[in-house]
Scaffold this active site. Structure first.
Site, PDB file in Angstrom:
ATOM      1  N   GLU A  69       0.817  -1.126   0.086  1.00  0.00           N
ATOM      2  CA  GLU A  69       0.069   0.093   0.019  1.00  0.00           C
ATOM      3  C   GLU A  69       0.869   1.230  -0.048  1.00  0.00           C
ATOM      4  O   GLU A  69       1.930   1.183   0.813  1.00  0.00           O
ATOM      5  CB  GLU A  69      -1.016  -0.053   1.200  1.00  0.00           C
ATOM      6  CG  GLU A  69      -1.868   1.290   1.241  1.00  0.00           C
ATOM      7  CD  GLU A  69      -2.764   1.446   2.374  1.00  0.00           C
ATOM      8  OE1 GLU A  69      -2.871   0.632   3.083  1.00  0.00           O
ATOM      9  OE2 GLU A  69      -3.445   2.177   2.336  1.00  0.00           O
ATOM     10  N   LYS A 110       4.892   0.858   9.210  1.00  0.00           N
ATOM     11  CA  LYS A 110       4.644   2.194   8.618  1.00  0.00           C
ATOM     12  C   LYS A 110       4.297   3.229   9.300  1.00  0.00           C
ATOM     13  O   LYS A 110       4.691   4.305   9.362  1.00  0.00           O
ATOM     14  CB  LYS A 110       3.972   2.063   7.291  1.00  0.00           C
ATOM     15  CG  LYS A 110       4.905   1.307   6.145  1.00  0.00           C
ATOM     16  CD  LYS A 110       4.005   1.261   4.757  1.00  0.00           C
ATOM     17  CE  LYS A 110       3.308   0.238   4.734  1.00  0.00           C
ATOM     18  NZ  LYS A 110       2.370   0.007   3.602  1.00  0.00           N
ATOM     19  N   ARG A 149       5.879 -13.162   9.398  1.00  0.00           N
ATOM     20  CA  ARG A 149       6.387 -11.739   8.894  1.00  0.00           C
ATOM     21  C   ARG A 149       7.845 -11.949   9.695  1.00  0.00           C
ATOM     22  O   ARG A 149       8.072 -12.231  10.579  1.00  0.00           O
ATOM     23  CB  ARG A 149       5.434 -10.580   9.274  1.00  0.00           C
ATOM     24  CG  ARG A 149       4.999 -10.684  10.862  1.00  0.00           C
ATOM     25  CD  ARG A 149       4.026  -9.526  11.093  1.00  0.00           C
ATOM     26  NE  ARG A 149       4.515  -8.291  11.111  1.00  0.00           N
ATOM     27  CZ  ARG A 149       4.224  -7.540  10.170  1.00  0.00           C
ATOM     28  NH1 ARG A 149       3.234  -7.623   9.337  1.00  0.00           N
ATOM     29  NH2 ARG A 149       4.719  -6.084  10.164  1.00  0.00           N
TER      30      ARG A 149
HETATM   31  P1  ATP Z   1       2.813  -2.168   8.086  1.00  0.00           P
HETATM   32  O1  ATP Z   1       2.395  -2.924   8.907  1.00  0.00           O
HETATM   33  O2  ATP Z   1       4.256  -1.686   8.000  1.00  0.00           O
HETATM   34  O3  ATP Z   1       2.232  -1.055   7.395  1.00  0.00           O
HETATM   35  P2  ATP Z   1       1.810  -3.595   5.758  1.00  0.00           P
HETATM   36  O4  ATP Z   1       1.468  -5.064   5.851  1.00  0.00           O
HETATM   37  O5  ATP Z   1       0.474  -2.779   6.126  1.00  0.00           O
HETATM   38  O6  ATP Z   1       2.842  -3.065   6.608  1.00  0.00           O
HETATM   39  P3  ATP Z   1       1.748  -3.510   3.003  1.00  0.00           P
HETATM   40  O7  ATP Z   1       2.329  -2.204   2.109  1.00  0.00           O
HETATM   41  O8  ATP Z   1       0.415  -3.734   2.982  1.00  0.00           O
HETATM   42  O9  ATP Z   1       2.072  -3.081   4.432  1.00  0.00           O
HETATM   43  O10 ATP Z   1       2.729  -4.674   2.738  1.00  0.00           O
HETATM   44  C1  ATP Z   1       3.079  -5.072   1.557  1.00  0.00           C
HETATM   45  C2  ATP Z   1       3.407  -6.702   1.482  1.00  0.00           C
HETATM   46  O11 ATP Z   1       4.590  -6.764   2.394  1.00  0.00           O
HETATM   47  C3  ATP Z   1       2.336  -7.742   2.194  1.00  0.00           C
HETATM   48  O12 ATP Z   1       2.253  -8.482   1.491  1.00  0.00           O
HETATM   49  C4  ATP Z   1       2.750  -7.431   3.621  1.00  0.00           C
HETATM   50  O13 ATP Z   1       2.409  -8.857   4.207  1.00  0.00           O
HETATM   51  C5  ATP Z   1       4.294  -7.657   3.511  1.00  0.00           C
HETATM   52  N1  ATP Z   1       4.830  -7.373   4.626  1.00  0.00           N
HETATM   53  C6  ATP Z   1       4.779  -6.227   5.456  1.00  0.00           C
HETATM   54  N2  ATP Z   1       5.488  -6.304   6.683  1.00  0.00           N
HETATM   55  C7  ATP Z   1       6.040  -7.522   6.612  1.00  0.00           C
HETATM   56  C8  ATP Z   1       7.186  -7.913   7.534  1.00  0.00           C
HETATM   57  N3  ATP Z   1       7.408  -7.425   8.560  1.00  0.00           N
HETATM   58  N4  ATP Z   1       7.743  -9.345   6.950  1.00  0.00           N
HETATM   59  C9  ATP Z   1       7.254  -9.827   5.877  1.00  0.00           C
HETATM   60  N5  ATP Z   1       6.463  -9.286   4.879  1.00  0.00           N
HETATM   61  C10 ATP Z   1       5.865  -7.958   5.375  1.00  0.00           C
HETATM   62 MG    MG Z   2      -1.352  -3.571   4.695  1.00  0.00          MG
END
Ligand code: ATP
Ligand code: MG
Length: 556
Positions: free
Chosen positions: A35, A270, A260
């Site tokens: 995102e 983020k 994760r």
């Molecule tokens: P955040 O919690 O930091 O906002 P998010 O999962 O909301 O992270 P996205 O932009 O939706 O952020 O993530 C894009 C991809 O990266 C998704 O498939 C998510 O599962 C993966 N991802 C995010 N954080 C991690 C992590 N700590 N380890 C592995 N994969 C991750």
């Molecule tokens: Mg997300």
């Protein structure tokens, strides 16, 4: 450092099986779906290496798809930074980057289809009522009074929603699944909501936006994704993922969840990273202390070191915490093998060689790398006036002192052996200059009749260049900064010594032309890289030579 060999994991095993049975005709298609509401962090690097790595391994492709269904939090700056980071990590997405917003027309049509199938309805419950009707983990939910609205009325209402006839939040479109499901995600989840807001890709075309769970599975299906790899928290969403695709009878990618990345001494959310930026705790998203990919890059991490790290931590289905020293080890190992050496005196103190001719200068030819002849040599000037690090002299040395002290000798790395005769002090009693003698018969050979205590680094004061050196350290001094600490938040654990700026470092002249971003081992000091951003000569410490936190942790 060469690339860590890629081993398989439980996901590659699933794909091996799928390929044996010909489930997807052998065309593996994955996607990385960020995102664009912030910069990517080290956790995303794990997902990037996994998704793009699987595509490479199986000769398939990986899409970069922006999951842009929350326009109020998203921006072009984030989109651009994400593209840059994925490319920098060394991966290539299929075709053009994709956007969930590319599919808003189709998604709207899919929602209409659900309504026509009697599988979606417009609901006017307020958010509070909706919460109440949802039930709890123990109690089933209750059906919304709007659940049995006719298909015609739902179609009319949904069209009016799209036409902008209602205010934000006045109503939503919900999937009609099962309010008694033990899985709360299946209790008639919201699939469309009203938001009168400008979108960075679609402008003012839409005032209804699809929800993540509805958008994601259908975007996967429309892109012919075969394996939709996501983190474990989406496991409970998988039944909904499957329900939408089954109900609409589309292509059906397989969702597979993995654990994760959680790193100690680090935050990888983020929202929290944005808070650090917005509240000025760091200088920006690319501050070298940030766990963002842009921060790590500016800190001096190489893409290869991050890929190696991701390979080594592996891919499993059980949550765990990775020690940040593993990440630090990956860059230390890479730079040890690949970075040229150089001499930099961070806290300079003057040394005058009393027996060296005033006007004389010499040029020493020094190896750039002790173990790699291909790295070549460089010229290091020498003169009567030198700088050494203040920490390399002690008037009253501790036991086993291997540096300079009165009456003793040390070797200058790549140069002569010198002996210290006198320490000159200022009025406050601080040593400001050392008077030493050099032994002209010691260039490249051991002195006769005495033994130097050790080897220290130095620069010629007549030739040195002055630079700013920033000593970065971990941003948090608590292993789990965002765990539950009662009254404290992660901000209370910011390491106040995470940045020490040295404004008067003296460097050997070869460093003046170092390209931005180039990494070096400053002999005896650590690994540093020329800052990517500053136009003046500035070096960032990437990592120390050894893990100094291991000792601190051992004492805990
Ligand atoms: P955040 O919690 O930091 O906002 P998010 O999962 O909301 O992270 P996205 O932009 O939706 O952020 O993530 C894009 C991809 O990266 C998704 O498939 C998510 O599962 C993966 N991802 C995010 N954080 C991690 C992590 N700590 N380890 C592995 N994969 C991750
Ligand atoms: Mg997300």
């Amino acid at each position: 450092m060469s690339e860590t060999p890629k081993t398989g994991n439980f996901i590659t095993q699933i794909i091996d099986k799928d390929n044996e049975t010909g489930k997807y005709a052998g065309n593996v298609m994955t996607r990385f779906p960020p995102e664009p509401n912030g910069y990517l962090h080290i956790g995303h690097a794990k997902s990037i290496c996994l998704n793009f790595g699987i595509a490479e391994r199986f000769d398939g492709q990986c899409n970069l798809r922006f999951d842009d269904t929350n326009p109020e939090k998203e921006s072009l700056e984030y989109i651009n930074s994400i593209k840059k980071d994925v490319e920098w990590l060394g991966f290539t997405w299929a075709d053009e980057p994709k956007f969930a917003s590319n599919y808003f027309d189709q998604l709207f049509e899919f929602a209409v289809q659900l309504i026509k199938l009697g599988k979606a309805y417009v609901c006017k419950l307020t958010p509070e009522e909706m919460r109440e009707y949802r039930g709890t983990l123990k109690e089933p939910g209750k059906n919304s009074p709007y659940r049995d609205t006719s298909v015609e009325d739902n179609l009319a209402l949904f069209t009016q929603m799209k036409e902008g006839e209602f205010a934000d939040g006045a109503m939503v479109l919900r999937a009609k699944i099962d309010m008694a499901s033990p899985n709360i995600n299946m209790r008639d989840p919201i699939i469309y909501r009203i938001r009168h807001i400008h979108h960075h890709q679609t402008g003012d075309k839409w005032c209804v936006y699809p929800m993540y769970d509805f958008t994601h599975c259908l975007s996967d299906a429309m892109e012919d994704v075969t394996h939709s790899i996501c983190t474990l928290e989406f496991q409970d969403h998988r039944p909904l993922y499957d329900w939408v695709l089954d109900t609409l009878n589309t292509a059906h990618p397989q969702q597979i969840e993995f654990a994760r990345l959680n790193l100690n001494y680090t935050v990888t959310s983020k929202r929290k990273l944005k808070q650090l930026v917005d509240e000025g705790h760091v200088e920006g998203w690319d501050d070298p202390r940030m766990s963002t990919i842009s921060g790590l890059r500016r800190r001096g991490y190489t893409a290869r070191s991050i890929r190696n790290f991701c390979e080594r931590i592996g891919v499993t289905r059980s949550d765990g915490i990775v020690d940040v020293s593993m990440l630090e080890h990956a860059i230390r190992e890479d730079l040890d093998q690949n970075a040229n050496r150089a001499m930099a005196v961070l806290n300079p103190i003057k040394v005058t060689l009393t027996n060296y001719p005033d006007e004389q200068e010499e040029i020493f030819t020094v190896n750039n790398h002790p173990k790699n002849a291909d790295a070549g040599t460089r010229q290091v000037p020498f003169s009567k006036n030198l700088f050494i690090d203040a920490a390399d002299f002690a008037e009253v040395p501790p036991k086993k002192w291997k540096r300079l002290t009165l009456g003793e000798a040390v070797r200058l790395r790549g140069g002569y052996v010198i002996t210290c005769d006198e320490a000159i002090k200022n009025e406050e009693g601080d040593v400001v200059e050392l008077l030493c003698r050099y032994d002209e018969n010691t260039l490249g050979v051991n002195p006769e009749g005495y033994k130097p205590k050790g080897v220290i680094h130095w620069v010629s004061a007549n030739h040195a260049i002055t630079a700013e050196v920033r000593l970065y350290d971990r941003l948090f001094n608590e292993a789990a900064p965002d765990a539950n600490h009662e009254s404290k938040t992660f901000l209370d654990f910011i390491n106040q010594e995470s940045l020490l700026v040295l404004g008067n470092a003296k460097l050997e002249p070869s460093l003046e032309t170092a390209a931005k971003g180039t990494g070096f081992q400053f002999e005896r000091e650590g690994y540093f890289c020329r800052d990517l951003v500053s136009d003046t000569l500035t070096f960032n410490r990437t990592v120390t030579l050894r893990d100094s936190w291991a000792k601190i942790e051992a004492k805990r």
